[in-house]
Design a protein around this motif. Structure first.
Motif, mmCIF file in Angstrom:
data_model
loop_
_atom_site.group_PDB
_atom_site.id
_atom_site.type_symbol
_atom_site.label_atom_id
_atom_site.label_comp_id
_atom_site.label_asym_id
_atom_site.label_seq_id
_atom_site.Cartn_x
_atom_site.Cartn_y
_atom_site.Cartn_z
ATOM 1 N N ILE B 55 -34.374 66.678 -37.263
ATOM 2 C CA ILE B 55 -34.632 65.765 -35.983
ATOM 3 C C ILE B 55 -33.623 65.743 -34.873
ATOM 4 C CG2 ILE B 55 -34.975 63.449 -35.126
ATOM 5 C CD1 ILE B 55 -36.882 62.833 -37.592
ATOM 6 N N THR B 56 -33.954 66.280 -33.919
ATOM 7 C CA THR B 56 -32.801 66.270 -32.739
ATOM 8 C C THR B 56 -33.456 65.583 -31.408
ATOM 9 O OG1 THR B 56 -31.406 67.734 -31.838
ATOM 10 C CG2 THR B 56 -33.483 68.695 -32.248
ATOM 11 N N LYS B 63 -33.058 58.829 -31.161
ATOM 12 C CA LYS B 63 -33.639 59.464 -32.665
ATOM 13 C C LYS B 63 -33.163 58.725 -33.539
ATOM 14 C CE LYS B 63 -30.197 62.293 -31.940
ATOM 15 N NZ LYS B 63 -29.958 62.012 -30.477
ATOM 16 N N SER B 64 -32.156 57.867 -33.729
ATOM 17 C CA SER B 64 -31.702 57.171 -35.123
ATOM 18 C C SER B 64 -32.465 56.045 -35.347
ATOM 19 C CB SER B 64 -30.282 56.647 -34.877
ATOM 20 O OG SER B 64 -29.483 57.697 -34.520
ATOM 21 N N VAL B 67 -35.584 57.845 -36.679
ATOM 22 C CA VAL B 67 -35.395 57.924 -38.165
ATOM 23 C C VAL B 67 -35.589 56.925 -39.232
ATOM 24 C CG1 VAL B 67 -33.517 58.652 -39.753
ATOM 25 C CG2 VAL B 67 -33.856 59.948 -37.439
ATOM 26 N N VAL B 83 -31.400 60.851 -45.670
ATOM 27 C CA VAL B 83 -30.791 60.990 -44.423
ATOM 28 C C VAL B 83 -29.594 61.632 -44.265
ATOM 29 C CG1 VAL B 83 -30.775 60.069 -42.225
ATOM 30 C CG2 VAL B 83 -32.558 59.261 -43.366
ATOM 31 N N ALA B 85 -27.026 62.424 -41.339
ATOM 32 C CA ALA B 85 -27.003 62.323 -39.926
ATOM 33 C C ALA B 85 -25.599 62.669 -39.564
ATOM 34 C CB ALA B 85 -26.802 60.736 -39.409
ATOM 35 N N ASP B 87 -24.347 62.973 -36.161
ATOM 36 C CA ASP B 87 -24.592 62.407 -34.683
ATOM 37 C C ASP B 87 -23.582 61.565 -34.437
ATOM 38 O OD1 ASP B 87 -25.314 61.227 -32.608
ATOM 39 O OD2 ASP B 87 -27.479 60.846 -33.293
ATOM 40 N N SER B 90 -24.679 58.051 -34.048
ATOM 41 C CA SER B 90 -25.579 57.455 -34.858
ATOM 42 C C SER B 90 -25.111 56.013 -35.454
ATOM 43 C CB SER B 90 -25.638 58.412 -36.075
ATOM 44 O OG SER B 90 -26.296 57.805 -37.109
ATOM 45 N N GLU B 149 -30.576 64.612 -39.110
ATOM 46 C CA GLU B 149 -30.526 64.234 -37.633
ATOM 47 C C GLU B 149 -29.232 64.898 -37.096
ATOM 48 O OE1 GLU B 149 -30.119 59.871 -37.215
ATOM 49 O OE2 GLU B 149 -29.404 60.411 -35.351
#
Lengths: 324, 324
Positions: B55-56, B63-64, B67, B83, B85, B87, B90, B149
């Motif tokens: 997921i981007t 996004k977060s 998710v 998950v 992440a 990011d 995030s 992510e």
């Protein structure tokens, strides 16, 4: 191709400040044709006079607008200013932001200003190489000030901003937490902090917060303390102060060993990036031609990434030995 | 260090789904200690059962939060969800966004869910390597769905999202032009498009614009047409539809040669990234030890970056020959 002018023939025109020749040579540096490399090597050896200013900041921090105002200000002080923008969101990157592009037009009509945007996509490190080659070209073409603008997201982008004599990090009020979080690690590279959008009522808070964060940090042996300059591209406030802060940093570097150390750091970065490019170029070419079998057996989990990668490198090294 | 448990001893516990052992092994993969590599190679060969979802989306696209909602939804369908992440923004990355972190707590109390954030900083490619190793670890630990992510800025981040069986690109209404411009090149990697924040009045426009942009693009030979799913983490609308779209894509891949092709593409990416890491690790170590003289003469403009870099590589290659 009948009209192809060899890069070596463009060089004298570049040295004379011919904008069309400058633009062509930068495009060739971006494309990284073998033909242009020798000329770029020659240019590198001639370069080194310009003061290089790196400007970075998270998306939405107002870097590009600030760069425009700073450029106008430096022009008023008689400088010849070139801007290399490596920023997908830059208004002069041929992007979608018509309003800003129009605003930049006053600058692009001035022959003492050259603005060039470069793609931020492409192979790892390729962007750094091309951007720094563009700086050399503009340097030998007679621009005494070259600004590199990069978005402060991604390691390479931050490194490029650091590969300059004076690095400015732009902060702005009112950005969301998600964007602010991207800023971690960016602040420490600043020689000068600029806070943009200081016409906003929440800007004082940003300036105070920034000063508090900086007070917590311990500066390295470096005697220079990075000032925080509040600016507003809207009202024009603080732009002169920013130019003065840049000049103060330039003067602080000039007589000292700090400039030599900075130049060696930049050279070290450049050496490593160029070597990385050469190695990865070779690896990628080799992988594209010879790795299908290895990929298939990796996909089938018959091997693992390290064993596969080591085999790939061994085969590449062997092939180098046999065809030197 | 007296309590150090060798990674090989952690492996059986990881295979049994022991969360503490999983967390330790992922930390070691991040640190890239020599000791853990053999175990990671073993794990790679055992892995390959989980459905990996990338997921981007640009910063601020939500996004977060999405998710989090998607994870809850997949849990309700009986999946075990992990998950990873990568990011910096995030909410579960130990960052500053307390509200979101609290919101994730309901998930972290569920033993069928494991959430792990990884640093996005570090050496080029190192992040991709560690993230994909974390996916392997979670895969062999029995998570049937692993979500990666990444923030959609930077080439590596986008590549990681692509290195999954189903790639979701998140778009959002109301982001500034500067942020939207970062999105260029991101859309084409999507198997499924999610539009977030569709409780907002301007979301319809985002959905329409996105569909128009996609209609202009030409899809590759691939028979799959990436659907556009409107979601709202706030109201919960569209989350089930997103889970269905992901499942439809998984089913479309399953019986066909598309899955094999996808797996080979991922393996090829991983092979190249691992080989890049090995080469750059060697180069950086060598440069740190032996390049001071070259950097100094480059800084003095006595040589140029290509000549210097080639000398560096030649010396490295020679040293390899003499001490194999």
């Amino acid at each position: 191709m009948t009209n192809f002018v060899p890069s070596a023939q463009l060089l004298p025109r570049v040295l004379a400040g011919d904008i069309a020749a400058i633009a062509r040579l930068i495009s060739r540096a971006e494309a990284d044709t073998p033909e242009v490399r020798t000329v770029l090597c020659d240019i590198y050896r001639r370069a080194g006079r310009a003061h290089v200013i790196g400007i970075t900041g998270v998306p939405g921090s107002g870097k590009s607008t600030l760069v425009g105002k700073l450029t106008s200000c430096l022009r008023r002080h008689g400088r010849r200013v070139a801007v290399v923008a490596i920023d997908p969101s830059s208004p002069y990157s041929g992007g979608a932001i018509l309003g800003d592009r129009v605003r930049m037009t006053e600058l692009t009509l001035d022959p003492g200003v050259y603005i060039r945007s470069m793609a931020s996509r492409g192979a790892t490190g390729g962007m750094a190489r091309a951007a720094l080659e563009a700086v050399d070209i503009l340097d030998v073409a007679g621009f005494d000030t070259v600004i590199i603008e990069t978005v402060g997201v991604g390691q390479d982008e931050v490194e490029i901003a650091k590969a300059s004599h004076t690095t400015i990090v732009v902060s702005a009020p009112g950005l969301g937490d998600e964007i602010q979080a991207l800023k971690a690690g960016l602040l420490e590279v600043a020689d000068v902090h600029a806070v943009s959008k200081c016409d906003r009522s929440d800007a004082n808070r940003t300036v105070t917060d920034l000063k508090q964060m900086l007070a917590l940090g311990v500066r390295a042996a470096d005697a220079w303390i990075a000032p925080v300059v509040a600016t507003s591209a809207y009202s024009g406030d603080g732009i002169d102060a920013l130019a003065s802060a840049i000049d103060a940093h330039r003067r602080a570097l000039a007589p000292s060993e700090a400039l030599a150390a900075r130049r060696e750091r930049i050279a070290g970065f450049r050496l490593l990036k160029t070597a990385e490019n050469l190695l990865l170029e070779e690896l990628r070419g080799w992988t594209a031609r010879h790795a299908a079998g290895l990929s298939a057996s990796l996909a089938a989990r018959e091997t693992d990434p390290y064993t596969g990668a080591q085999q790939l490198i061994d085969r590449l090294t062997e092939s180098r030995g046999t065809s030197p």
